[in-house]
Design an enzyme around this catalytic site. Structure first.
Site, short mmCIF file in Angstrom:
data_model
loop_
_atom_site.label_atom_id
_atom_site.label_comp_id
_atom_site.label_asym_id
_atom_site.label_seq_id
_atom_site.Cartn_x
_atom_site.Cartn_y
_atom_site.Cartn_z
N ASN A 1 0.87 -1.17 0.00
CA ASN A 1 0.00 0.00 0.00
C ASN A 1 0.90 1.22 0.00
O ASN A 1 1.52 1.55 1.01
CB ASN A 1 -0.92 -0.01 1.23
CG ASN A 1 -1.86 1.18 1.27
OD1 ASN A 1 -1.49 2.29 0.91
ND2 ASN A 1 -3.08 0.96 1.74
N ASP B 1 2.72 4.67 5.26
CA ASP B 1 2.54 4.14 6.61
C ASP B 1 2.44 2.61 6.60
O ASP B 1 2.36 1.99 7.66
CB ASP B 1 1.32 4.76 7.31
CG ASP B 1 0.11 4.92 6.41
OD1 ASP B 1 0.11 4.37 5.28
OD2 ASP B 1 -0.86 5.58 6.83
N HIS B 2 2.45 2.00 5.42
CA HIS B 2 2.53 0.55 5.27
C HIS B 2 3.95 0.16 4.85
O HIS B 2 4.69 0.98 4.30
CB HIS B 2 1.58 0.05 4.18
CG HIS B 2 0.13 0.23 4.49
ND1 HIS B 2 -0.72 -0.81 4.77
CD2 HIS B 2 -0.64 1.35 4.55
CE1 HIS B 2 -1.93 -0.36 4.98
NE2 HIS B 2 -1.91 0.95 4.85
N GLU C 1 -3.95 1.94 -2.84
CA GLU C 1 -4.06 3.36 -2.54
C GLU C 1 -3.19 4.19 -3.49
O GLU C 1 -2.35 4.99 -3.05
CB GLU C 1 -3.71 3.66 -1.07
CG GLU C 1 -4.89 3.46 -0.13
CD GLU C 1 -4.77 4.25 1.15
OE1 GLU C 1 -5.33 5.36 1.20
OE2 GLU C 1 -4.13 3.75 2.09
N ASP D 1 -2.02 -6.23 5.93
CA ASP D 1 -1.70 -6.53 4.53
C ASP D 1 -1.39 -8.02 4.43
O ASP D 1 -0.49 -8.52 5.11
CB ASP D 1 -0.50 -5.70 4.08
CG ASP D 1 -0.73 -4.21 4.27
OD1 ASP D 1 -1.28 -3.59 3.35
OD2 ASP D 1 -0.39 -3.69 5.36
N ASP E 1 -4.23 -4.89 0.82
CA ASP E 1 -4.57 -4.32 2.11
C ASP E 1 -6.00 -4.73 2.44
O ASP E 1 -6.96 -4.20 1.89
CB ASP E 1 -4.43 -2.79 2.04
CG ASP E 1 -4.79 -2.10 3.34
OD1 ASP E 1 -5.23 -2.79 4.29
OD2 ASP E 1 -4.66 -0.86 3.41
N ASN F 1 -7.39 -4.49 5.43
CA ASN F 1 -7.94 -3.68 6.50
C ASN F 1 -8.62 -4.52 7.58
O ASN F 1 -9.71 -4.20 8.06
CB ASN F 1 -8.90 -2.63 5.95
CG ASN F 1 -8.20 -1.30 5.67
OD1 ASN F 1 -7.36 -0.85 6.45
ND2 ASN F 1 -8.53 -0.69 4.55
#
Length: 269
Positions: free
Chosen positions: A7, A247-248, A34, A218, A147, A149
């Site tokens: 991501n 941030d991943h 993303e 993930d 991802d 989530n």
């Protein structure tokens, strides 16, 4: 073959990070999430200069998924999940690459919970499960990567008691993840690292990365036809420490060309 999911949290804004990681890690196939870019702004020239071809399903400012390959042509088989013709979110793309079906996905976040966004997440998950069931029924080698989530278990989240009301840790979402696995999918990281603390996401706030206060959201899921080829799996967590990074962190697996053969136990003398 090395397959990864990442991501990128904005493919154009994080392009130097993505290119640096591609050069360092040399994955063969990559699923990106993303993108946060309309189709016409996807940086295909820079991707090709890095040695990869790509297909992508973009969306302005939000969402967006892509599949990259440096090991053969990408034959797109699906763009968007079936089951809701009015769903305009760019969250799923699927292709055949070198004999493997690759489904790249970005499952909705679902917060705040309860509410319309959480309801949409559950509906999207149900559609994914339905489509995944059809895929696994083909008997083909398949990867679902992206991802999701969702933190499947308490082991997958730092201080789980703080996440009880969050859509990523909701009982309904975790149950949906295990309904998916029950079709026969293998969670690659957990198959090889069943007891380790493994995170793939660290928030930008509260110094989360330095404190290793992360989440494992993930995932790479393998169909039975592919699970026997799994050799190694890991997270390039150091990439999260780079400047202007996502941030991943990238998550990857390595597959052998053929399933391993288990040695027969010796008969007693």
């Amino acid at each position: 073959m090395k397959v990864a999911t990442y991501n990128v949290n904005g493919v154009n804004g994080r392009l130097p990070v993505l290119l640096r990681w591609l050069d360092e890690a040399e994955p063969d196939i990559v699923c990106l999430q993303e993108l946060k870019s309309p189709d016409e702004r996807f940086p295909i020239e820079a991707i090709r200069e890095a040695g990869y071809d790509a297909i992508w399903h973009g969306q302005k400012s939000w969402n967006g998924v892509a599949i990259l390959s440096r090991v053969g042509e990408i034959h797109e088989t699906r763009r968007g999940l079936p089951g809701d013709p009015d769903d305009s979110h760019s969250r799923y793309i699927e292709a055949a690459v070198r004999g493997i079906i690759v489904g790249g996905l970005y499952l909705p976040n679902g917060n705040p919970r309860p509410g319309p966004k959480f309801d949409y997440k559950l509906r999207w998950f149900d559609r994914l499960i339905a489509h995944a069931g059809e895929l696994i029924g083909t008997g083909l080698p398949i990867i679902l990567a992206g991802d999701f989530n969702v933190m499947p278990t308490e082991r997958d989240v730092y201080k789980p008691e703080r996440w009880l009301d969050d859509a990523l840790f909701a009982p309904e979402v975790r149950a949906a993840y295990f309904r998916l696995l029950d079709q026969g999918w293998t969670d690659a990281l957990r198959a090889l690292h069943p007891d380790e603390t493994i995170y793939t996401f660290w928030d930008y706030f509260r110094n989360a990365y330095a404190r290793n206060a992360g989440l494992r959201i993930d995932h790479l899921l393998l169909s039975p036809a592919l699970a026997g080829r799994l050799r190694s799996a890991g997270v390039d967590a150091h990439v999260r420490g780079w400047e202007k990074t996502s941030d991943h962190a990238p998550v990857w697996i390595e597959l052998s060309d053929r399933p391993s053969r288990r040695r027969k136990a010796k008969e007693p003398a």
